[in-house]
Every structure is written in structure tokens, then in C-alpha cells.
Design a protein around this motif. Structure first.
Motif, PDB file in Angstrom:
ATOM      1  N   ARG A 306       0.830  -1.212   0.000  1.00 37.64           N
ATOM      2  CA  ARG A 306       0.000   0.000   0.000  1.00 37.64           C
ATOM      3  C   ARG A 306       0.863   1.259   0.000  1.00 37.64           C
ATOM      4  NH1 ARG A 306      -4.883  -2.498   3.584  1.00 37.64           N
ATOM      5  NH2 ARG A 306      -6.306  -2.645   1.822  1.00 37.64           N
ATOM      6  N   SER A 307       2.044   1.148   0.611  1.00 39.34           N
ATOM      7  CA  SER A 307       2.931   2.321   0.639  1.00 39.34           C
ATOM      8  C   SER A 307       3.381   2.698  -0.774  1.00 39.34           C
ATOM      9  CB  SER A 307       4.138   2.038   1.528  1.00 39.34           C
ATOM     10  OG  SER A 307       4.645   0.732   1.308  1.00 39.34           O
ATOM     11  N   GLN A 308       3.482   1.691  -1.654  1.00 37.74           N
ATOM     12  CA  GLN A 308       3.869   1.993  -3.032  1.00 37.74           C
ATOM     13  C   GLN A 308       2.708   2.662  -3.783  1.00 37.74           C
ATOM     14  OE1 GLN A 308       5.357  -1.811  -4.464  1.00 37.74           O
ATOM     15  NE2 GLN A 308       7.337  -1.472  -3.477  1.00 37.74           N
ATOM     16  N   GLY A 309       1.498   2.183  -3.507  1.00 33.28           N
ATOM     17  CA  GLY A 309       0.320   2.832  -4.094  1.00 33.28           C
ATOM     18  C   GLY A 309       0.234   4.286  -3.646  1.00 33.28           C
ATOM     19  N   LEU A 310       0.503   4.496  -2.352  1.00 33.16           N
ATOM     20  CA  LEU A 310       0.424   5.857  -1.814  1.00 33.16           C
ATOM     21  C   LEU A 310       1.544   6.739  -2.378  1.00 33.16           C
ATOM     22  CD1 LEU A 310      -1.160   7.709   0.048  1.00 33.16           C
ATOM     23  CD2 LEU A 310       0.299   6.999   1.946  1.00 33.16           C
ATOM     24  N   TRP A 311       2.693   6.140  -2.652  1.00 35.03           N
ATOM     25  CA  TRP A 311       3.778   6.925  -3.273  1.00 35.03           C
ATOM     26  C   TRP A 311       3.335   7.426  -4.652  1.00 35.03           C
ATOM     27  CZ3 TRP A 311       6.839   6.974  -7.679  1.00 35.03           C
ATOM     28  CH2 TRP A 311       7.916   7.878  -7.652  1.00 35.03           C
TER      29      TRP A 311
END
Lengths: 408, 200
Positions: A306-311
Motif C-alpha cells: 500500500r505504501s507503493q500505491g500511496l507513493w
């Protein structure tokens, strides 16, 4: 009455296959392998692969239900879900298909100039490129406004003080036309997925000066996106598809299979280019030097962090592609679905990361992430400017940012 | 004003037939463009109201980018051998996109006419929205100007309004213009006064 029964039966029979859309790109390899080698069939699902000519087609066909799933650049999945490029259609990303593989490829003369400049003045490639771009009114090609390429290229250029729109023009050039555009001088260079940088080199018109990993090591690239409704209506099919893809990812990541995979992808109905150009982008496909191409399996490359999606979302906001009122974190949580991934993979005994979020860019060297049943070794994930992306630091709308004033 | 239609089709036969039909209808000016990397340039130069493009061409991504950034909103119509049901869904969802495959040429005119009607309606809604926004802004400015007058010159509300109207009449200009200028002037004065006060 019997007519109606026959009709509804025919309807059911008409669309039993999972229709997956993809473009002519090497990083869709696991989908093609899973289909051609019968991994999907082994899991009990029938699939139909549809090669589309454009990202716009992928997005529209997902929107109107003519595709159930697709290989997508994650920013486009956000754009479709938000309805900012056409009618909105909720999508989920339960699986990441690849990491890395994009190239920044420049026309031969400009590439020489950049290399020369970098050598002479001891500059990094991007600094040298920045120096070459300033005051020249050049145009670089990206494959779509809502693409990883747009975000990565902007990020990279910004680290050297170059702002797209001010110092350099960005224009959309579909990957399959990038070589032609470079030859005709319509663009001075482009950022695109494999094999198009290699194709430009083979045509003698371009040279690659950077790849994804020079911008963000182990950068997440393509993802499998599925219509939310489809995913909700047939969870077993989705589980089966994800398992088949994981098996294919392992196959594609094995250097021994590179030549076979390249030959498969090169077929006319898929990429329709020489297998040698594809091979360069596959793990183990380069005879010398380290791999600079795609990663399909190693280091939890398939996990939808999810952190990559948020990035991606934060960068979309940075460049004005997403409205300030959107709650980015909630959106990342709604679309990136590690829970679906876990549900599919955990029963297989596959190691699955324990958390959904991590600090992106925090590791200079390989490291180990907590996972069940066993920890997973992850590669370095540094950004070119050394920045660390903390998902918690992304402001949420409605919640005032705690400032120094509040603490007095 | 005729509609400027840019036609991008690799099927020369179909393109010629389409062009002929559309020209006959009299409501369109047809521009032809080859597919390929120069599309962005062509669009920049010709600024069409409508684009008809073969859906099988990757150039749709270029169009999408332009659709996203330009206010002209060219509408894309798909021609090509795709599923006709796809076009129906797209139209039902409000996308002015059609699939022209399998459509006999004599049927083209009504299809084009409805596409253009859809386009005109879209334009009208956009125009109406812009007009409504302008009206709202004008009202807001009048309220502000009245407030400034009532506070600064101790006028009653009707008197303030009459004062503004009279000013507009004397200067032979629109009320909206006069009010916008008046408020801007007031804000500028207030800002410079604040700056002066800050000086030691």
C-alpha cells in the motif's frame, strides 16, 4: 420458457473466460506465460488475453466491462477509479506484476552529449541531462499522462532542478511509436517500458542513459488490476488467477527460462518484435553486467504494498494529476488489496509480508522484511535523491496538520 | 459554423467514404491526418471539435493526453473492428464515442448527427456553467462593494446600490466591470495602508 433458459445458459457460456488486457510490453510476461503454459488452466480458470493498442483502450474496456482485468500502470488504475479520465469504474490491485524495466532513452547525439558532459565535469547522468536540457526547449516522450513513466521521469528530472513544462516539454508517445518519434525528431528522448528502449538502440537511433533503478531501485512497475465488481463476485477465480500468476512469476524470474520466455513473447500475436530485444529486459537475459531489466518474483516483487500505491498517489498530487480534496491514504487502501493477495497465497505456504506499509526508499542494501511463515529478503530500494517516503507523513484532508503552533 | 472533424484512419477506403458522407451532410469540415507520432502537432495546429480515430491505433493515448489538458475537449469516436456492444455501453455512459464498424454508410448520417448533438449539448452545458459562475461572481462582488460603501461612507444598502449603478451609468460601463474595479481598488488601498502601518 425453454427459450429463456437456453438464452441465459448461452449468456453464461458466452463469458466464462477471464478476459485480461495487456499491451505489447515485456513486463506483462507472467500473464502471457501463465496463459500459454497452462498455469491458469491448472488452477481451473479459462483466460482470454487481449492485446490492446493503447492504455486508453485498456482503461475504457475495463470501465465498460469488456475486460475483467488488465496489466496496468498503477496511476491509471487510480485515474479510472476516480473517474478523472472518463467515467469512473472501481478497480482493485491485488497483485504487482513487475519491478523496474523502464528506460530513459535519448536520441544518439543527445545521449552522447549527456555522457560526455557527465564524464568531463564529473556530473551524475541526471545533472548532465539537466545541463543539456536547459534553454533548449526539447520534448521528451512519456507513454501516458497517468503512467509510472511520467511520475518517475518527473521525479528524476526534478532532483536536478528540471521541471516538466518549464524546462522541458513532456508529450505522450505510445511505446510502440517511440522509436519512430525519436527517428523523426519529434521527441529528443523517451521513457518507456521494455523492449522499446532496446528497439531504439537496435534501430541505431537511441541510447539508454538510465533505467528505472537509476531513479528508484526496485521500483514497482506494472500491476494486475481487476474490476472491483468482478473480484467481489468471483473471489475463487481471483484467488486461482493470482496463484497462477505467482507460479508464472517464479518461472519468468529464473534466468534459465529467459530465452524461452523471450521467444514466447516475441510471437506475432504478442509483442511481434525480435526475441533478442525482449531478452535484454528479462532476468538473466543479459550476457554481461548486472540485470537492469524487470523483476517478476524475487524480493516480494508481487506483493501489492500500500505504501507503493500511496507513493504513486503522492507524486500524482505533486504534479497536479489528483485533486487536493482526495483522501490519498483511503484511496490507496481501497485499491491496493494486500488482503486479497494474502488470502490467495497464505494457504500455499508462500511467505507473505506481515505488514501492508513500509518506508519506501529507506534501504541502501538488501534487507529482510517480517513475513509469515518466514522472513523475506528484499533488495535495496533507494531513490536517486536518497529521500525516504514515510506513508504516515502524507497529510490527510480534514485532519489539520499538527504544526509547531499547536504544541505551544 | 461547421464542425471541424479530424479523421484518422489507416483504412483508406473507409476514410474516403466517411469523408464523402460527412462533407455531403454540410455540417462538417473534414481534415485528414495520417496516424503516427505527429498527431499531437496536428491537433495543436488544426484544433478540431471532433476526432474520429481508428480504435486499433495507439494514438488514442495521445488524444487522451490532449483531452485532459485542453478546454476544447475533442471527442473521440472509434472506428474499427471492435465489439459493437462496447460502443453502446460507452454512449450509454455519456462518452461520445462510437464504433462505426459494421455500420452501413447510409446509416452514418444519423449517427454523426447524434454525436454532434451530444457534443453541442456538452458545449452548451459548459457554456451555461461558465455563465452561471460569472453571474455568481458578479453577485458576490456587488455584495462586497455595497458592504464597503455601507461601512466606509455610512450609506444604506439601497443607497449603496444606487451609487454603484449611477457610477456605472456615468462611466457608460457595465455594472460588473465597475464593481470589480471598485473592489480591487479598495483591496489594493487597504493592502498599501497595512504596509505603511508596518513601517516603523
Amino acid at each position: 420458457m425453454s427459450d429463456i433458459v437456453a438464452l441465459s445458459a448461452a449468456r453464461k457460456a458466452a463469458a466464462p473466460k477471464m478476459r485480461i488486457g495487456l499491451l505489447r510490453l515485456a513486463d506483462g510476461a507472467p500473464v502471457i506465460v501463465a496463459h500459454e503454459l497452462g498455469f491458469f488452466a491448472d488452477e481451473g480458470i479459462e483466460t482470454e488475453l487481449v492485446i490492446e493498442p493503447s492504455w486508453a483502450n485498456i482503461a475504457d474496456k475495463l470501465t465498460f466491462g469488456f475486460l475483467d482485468a488488465a496489466v496496468i500502470v498503477p496511476p491509471l488504475a487510480f485515474a479510472v477509479s476516480l473517474g478523472i479520465r472518463g467515467p469512473a469504474q472501481p478497480l482493485v490491485i491485488p497483485y504487482t506484476l513487475s519491478a523496474g524495466g523502464n528506460t530513459v532513452t535519448l536520441g544518439r547525439r543527445l545521449a552522447e552529449e549527456v555522457k560526455e558532459h557527465s564524464r568531463r565535469d564529473g556530473l551524475t547522468t541526471v545533472e548532465a541531462l539537466a545541463a543539456c536540457l536547459r534553454g533548449r526547449d526539447l520534448t521528451l516522450g512519456i507513454v501516458h499522462a497517468y503512467s509510472t513513466h511520467n511520475l518517475l521521469l518527473r521525479y528524476w528530472l526534478a532532483t536536478a532542478g528540471i521541471e516538466a513544462g518549464r524546462d522541458v516539454r513532456l508529450t505522450v508517445v505510445p511505446p510502440a511509436q517511440a522509436v519512430e518519434a525519436l527517428t523523426a525528431g519529434q521527441v529528443a528522448g523517451f521513457c518507456a517500458g521494455p523492449p522499446w528502449g532496446e528497439m531504439a538502440r537496435r534501430a541505431g537511433v537511441g541510447a539508454t542513459v538510465a533505467t528505472s533503478r537509476d531513479i528508484w531501485q526496485n521500483a514497482p512497475e506494472k500491476a494486475l488490476t481487476v474490476r472491483t465488481r468482478w473480484a467481489e463476485e468471483q473471489p475463487e477465480k481471483l484467488t486461482a488467477a493470482l496463484r497462477a500468476l505467482l507460479r508464472a512469476a517464479r518461472f519468468c524470474d529464473d534466468p534459465e527460462n529467459a530465452a524461452y520466455t523471450a521467444a514466447l513473447l516475441s510471437r506475432r500475436k504478442y509483442l511481434d518484435v525480435t526475441p533478442h530485444a525482449i531478452l535484454a529486459a528479462l532476468p538473466g537475459g543479459k550476457r554481461t553486467g548486472p540485470d537492469k531489466g524487470c523483476v517478476f518474483f524475487r524480493g516480494a516483487a508481487t506483493f501489492p504494498w500500500r505504501s507503493q500505491g500511496l507513493w504513486f498517489l503522492s507524486e500524482m498530487r505533486r504534479w497536479g494529476l489528483v485533486d487536493a480534496s482526495v483522501d490519498l491514504r483511503a484511496l490507496a487502501e481501497r485499491i491496493y488489496r494486500p488482503d486479497l493477495y494474502r488470502g490467495a497465497m497464505a494457504p500455499l505456504g508462500e511467505p507473505v509480508p506481515a505488514g501492508d506499509w513500509k518506508h519506501e526508499g529507506a534501504h541502501d542494501a538488501p534487507w529482510t522484511v517480517e513475513a509469515a511463515p518466514a522472513p523475506i529478503a528484499l533488495p535495496a530500494d533507494r531513490f536517486c535523491d536518497g529521500a525516504v517516503f514515510d506513508p504516515e507523513a502524507v497529510p490527510r484532508p480534514g485532519k489539520p496538520v499538527a504544526s509547531a503552533l499547536h504544541k505551544i | 459554423m461547421p464542425l471541424r472533424i479530424l479523421l484518422i484512419d489507416t483504412d483508406a477506403e473507409r476514410a474516403r467514404a466517411l469523408e464523402e458522407k460527412l462533407s455531403q451532410s454540410g455540417f462538417a469540415e473534414i481534415l485528414r491526418s495520417p496516424a503516427g507520432p505527429s498527431l499531437a502537432e496536428t491537433l495543436e495546429r488544426t484544433r478540431p471539435d471532433l476526432v474520429i480515430i481508428d480504435m486499433a491505433l495507439p494514438d488514442r493515448d495521445v488524444l487522451e493526453d490532449i483531452r485532459g489538458v485542453s478546454a476544447a475537449h475533442p471527442i473521440v469516436m472509434f472506428a474499427g473492428g471492435d465489439d459493437p456492444a462496447f460502443a453502446e455501453e460507452a454512449i450509454a455512459a455519456g462518452v461520445c464515442s462510437y464504433n462505426l464498424s459494421g455500420v452501413a454508410l447510409q446509416d452514418l448520417k444519423p449517427i454523426m448527427a447524434s454525436a454532434i448533438a451530444l457534443f453541442r449539448r456538452y458545449r452548451r452545458v459548459e457554456d451555461e456553467l461558465a455563465a452561471a459562475k460569472a453571474l455568481l461572481e458578479e453577485r458576490r462582488l456587488i455584495e462586497r462593494a455595497k458592504a464597503i460603501l455601507m461601512q466606509g461612507r455610512k450609506m444604506t444598502e439601497p443607497a449603496a446600490y444606487r451609487w454603484l449603478q449611477k457610477k456605472a451609468m456615468n462611466e457608460n460601463r457595465k455594472l460588473a466591470q465597475v464593481v470589480a474595479e471598485f473592489v480591487a481598488q479598495h483591496d489594493a488601498d487597504a493592502a498599501s495602508q497595512r504596509a505603511e502601518r508596518k513601517q516603523p
